[in-house]
Design an enzyme around this catalytic site. Sequence first.
Site, PDB file in Angstrom:
ATOM      1  N   GLN A 153      -1.491 -69.598   7.723  1.00 51.40           N
ATOM      2  CA  GLN A 153      -2.539 -70.656   7.658  1.00 51.40           C
ATOM      3  C   GLN A 153      -3.973 -69.891   8.047  1.00 51.40           C
ATOM      4  O   GLN A 153      -4.096 -69.144   8.921  1.00 51.40           O
ATOM      5  CB  GLN A 153      -2.344 -71.569   9.003  1.00 51.40           C
ATOM      6  N   ASN A 181       2.720 -85.291  10.536  1.00 53.80           N
ATOM      7  CA  ASN A 181       2.637 -84.411  11.825  1.00 53.80           C
ATOM      8  C   ASN A 181       2.116 -85.246  13.057  1.00 53.80           C
ATOM      9  O   ASN A 181       0.995 -86.148  12.917  1.00 53.80           O
ATOM     10  CB  ASN A 181       1.896 -83.038  11.634  1.00 53.80           C
ATOM     11  N   CYS A 234      -8.588 -78.392  13.121  1.00 52.95           N
ATOM     12  CA  CYS A 234      -8.963 -77.933  14.837  1.00 52.95           C
ATOM     13  C   CYS A 234      -9.997 -78.424  15.064  1.00 52.95           C
ATOM     14  O   CYS A 234     -10.819 -78.132  14.700  1.00 52.95           O
ATOM     15  CB  CYS A 234      -8.558 -76.473  14.648  1.00 52.95           C
ATOM     16  N   ARG A 289       5.254 -79.006  19.121  1.00 53.20           N
ATOM     17  CA  ARG A 289       5.515 -79.024  20.838  1.00 53.20           C
ATOM     18  C   ARG A 289       7.036 -79.361  21.060  1.00 53.20           C
ATOM     19  O   ARG A 289       7.489 -78.609  22.065  1.00 53.20           O
ATOM     20  CB  ARG A 289       4.547 -79.884  21.551  1.00 53.20           C
ATOM     21  N   MET A 319       0.990 -72.732  15.534  1.00 55.11           N
ATOM     22  CA  MET A 319       0.363 -73.001  16.978  1.00 55.11           C
ATOM     23  C   MET A 319       0.058 -71.688  17.404  1.00 55.11           C
ATOM     24  O   MET A 319       0.606 -70.648  17.667  1.00 55.11           O
ATOM     25  CB  MET A 319       1.464 -73.447  17.842  1.00 55.11           C
ATOM     26  N   LYS A 331      -4.053 -78.821   6.082  1.00 57.25           N
ATOM     27  CA  LYS A 331      -3.304 -79.580   7.473  1.00 57.25           C
ATOM     28  C   LYS A 331      -4.749 -80.174   7.942  1.00 57.25           C
ATOM     29  O   LYS A 331      -5.926 -79.476   8.263  1.00 57.25           O
ATOM     30  CB  LYS A 331      -2.860 -78.520   8.152  1.00 57.25           C
ATOM     31  N   GLY A 360       3.339 -85.845  17.567  1.00 54.76           N
ATOM     32  CA  GLY A 360       4.109 -86.751  18.452  1.00 54.76           C
ATOM     33  C   GLY A 360       5.510 -86.962  17.973  1.00 54.76           C
ATOM     34  O   GLY A 360       6.206 -87.778  18.693  1.00 54.76           O
TER      35      GLY A 360
HETATM   36  C1  LIG Z   1      -0.600 -74.416  21.618  1.00 51.76           C
HETATM   37  C2  LIG Z   1      -0.852 -75.025  20.412  1.00 51.76           C
HETATM   38  C3  LIG Z   1      -1.734 -74.137  19.415  1.00 51.76           C
HETATM   39  C4  LIG Z   1      -1.709 -74.932  18.165  1.00 51.76           C
HETATM   40  N1  LIG Z   1      -2.503 -74.060  17.165  1.00 51.76           N
HETATM   41  C5  LIG Z   1      -2.777 -74.629  15.837  1.00 51.76           C
HETATM   42  C6  LIG Z   1      -3.006 -73.958  14.806  1.00 51.76           C
HETATM   43  O1  LIG Z   1      -3.282 -72.814  14.914  1.00 51.76           O
HETATM   44  N2  LIG Z   1      -3.220 -74.466  13.700  1.00 51.76           N
HETATM   45  C7  LIG Z   1      -3.136 -75.861  13.569  1.00 51.76           C
HETATM   46  O2  LIG Z   1      -3.294 -76.389  12.479  1.00 51.76           O
HETATM   47  N3  LIG Z   1      -2.934 -76.553  14.536  1.00 51.76           N
HETATM   48  C8  LIG Z   1      -2.484 -76.200  15.750  1.00 51.76           C
HETATM   49  N4  LIG Z   1      -1.886 -76.894  16.869  1.00 51.76           N
HETATM   50  C9  LIG Z   1      -1.612 -78.332  16.657  1.00 51.76           C
HETATM   51  C10 LIG Z   1      -0.003 -78.499  15.885  1.00 51.76           C
HETATM   52  O3  LIG Z   1       0.073 -77.765  14.841  1.00 51.76           O
HETATM   53  C11 LIG Z   1       0.205 -79.779  15.759  1.00 51.76           C
HETATM   54  O4  LIG Z   1      -0.575 -80.233  14.595  1.00 51.76           O
HETATM   55  C12 LIG Z   1       0.001 -80.751  17.072  1.00 51.76           C
HETATM   56  O5  LIG Z   1       0.687 -79.941  18.196  1.00 51.76           O
HETATM   57  C13 LIG Z   1       0.963 -82.106  16.804  1.00 51.76           C
HETATM   58  O6  LIG Z   1       2.129 -81.845  16.499  1.00 51.76           O
HETATM   59  P1  LIG Z   1       3.209 -81.986  17.663  1.00 51.76           P
HETATM   60  O7  LIG Z   1       3.004 -83.513  18.437  1.00 51.76           O
HETATM   61  O8  LIG Z   1       4.474 -82.080  17.199  1.00 51.76           O
HETATM   62  O9  LIG Z   1       3.028 -80.686  18.670  1.00 51.76           O
HETATM   63  C14 LIG Z   1      -1.596 -76.269  17.991  1.00 51.76           C
HETATM   64  C15 LIG Z   1      -0.867 -76.781  18.939  1.00 51.76           C
HETATM   65  C16 LIG Z   1      -0.507 -76.271  20.210  1.00 51.76           C
HETATM   66  C17 LIG Z   1       0.495 -76.887  21.213  1.00 51.76           C
END
Ligand SMILES: Cc1cc2nc3c(=O)[nH]c(=O)nc-3n(C[C@H](O)[C@H](O)[C@H](O)COP(=O)(O)O)c2cc1C
Length: 325
Positions: free
Chosen positions: A62, A203, A92, A226, A11, A131, A205
Amino acid sequence: MDNNRIYLAPMVGRTDEHYRFFIRILSKNISLYTEMITCDAFLFTERKNYCVKPHENNLTIQLAGSEPKKYGECAKIIQDQGYHEININIGCPSNKVVKGKFGACLMKSPNMVADFIYEIKENCSLPISIKTRLGLDYDENIDLLLSLINKTKEAGCNKYFIHARNAILNGISPKKNRRIPVLRYSDALRVKNLYPELEIILNGGIEDAQTIKKTIKQFNGIMIGRKIYDDPMFLIDIEKDIYDKNNNITRKEIAETYSLYAIQESKKGISNYFLLRHLCHLYYNTVSSKKWKKFIHNIIQNNIEINKITEFEELFYEEKIKTYS
Ligand SMILES: Cc1cc2nc3c(=O)[nH]c(=O)nc-3n(C[C@H](O)[C@H](O)[C@H](O)COP(=O)(O)O)c2cc1C
């Protein structure tokens, strides 16, 4: 095949080295991730000098970018820095990332992604993973994902993290892109069943123990972002269920251990903001939640000595006594 693993999702703005230290206090077992780093940012800033700290064992870096050679140049340096794995971001959806022609839009260029893998393999022996998402925009057909897997598998990748929703590339913000496209765990499971020989990690939610118990058996592991950030003590529940029944660390003990680290880091000139911002949710869903946040904000804003964070529970307790007496 490494089954039943829990991964902390990468993140940006969150999974920095201080947050990783904090997470390691809570769990010795969860696999850690850096934030997304573009190959250019890695090669041309001091970021390339970072070496993995002993407590960060099992840390994946990453990378993101669109030039195969640059992945190779990064990999050559990464090889000796102590990372566990190199992950490529093909998920992304942000406008900036799309303009840079990397991230989720590369689902349409599986040959190019395969070239990233060839370049990394040429320069480094670390495992490689990808990813990605289930697909792009509003098309629920998973052919794009299957074609990405087929091409990159041939190049030598055998591990995939699937954020189980599409990425919408035109118009909506990255934040909405983590909420609006519907989650489709059943399509992610179809992928796992089509490729039993590959490591497929789910991954998106995941935020309750029941879902974890169910999906961790169906996939080779799960990745959570999150929920752990917003409710760090949830990680203790996961840890107890999956790895270590006896992990009974308290919030107070976590704050004490973290403060010893933060005191040392602040002596190196790191600001209270960078050291404490990830601690704000430690008392999530308790009666002390608001007071703790205020307490931490006050230390950040007024640049108060960090060792004061260990006084929180005493202060709060005294205040409660005053209120009720
Ligand atoms: C603040 C924030 C920054 C994120 N930055 C990245 C990142 O740098 N690389 C990436 O692959 N996903 C990034 N994501 C996505 C998360 O890795 C993840 O795939 C997404 O939040 C869904 O998972 P979750 O529901 O468990 O949060 C980010 C998510 C958030 C909330």
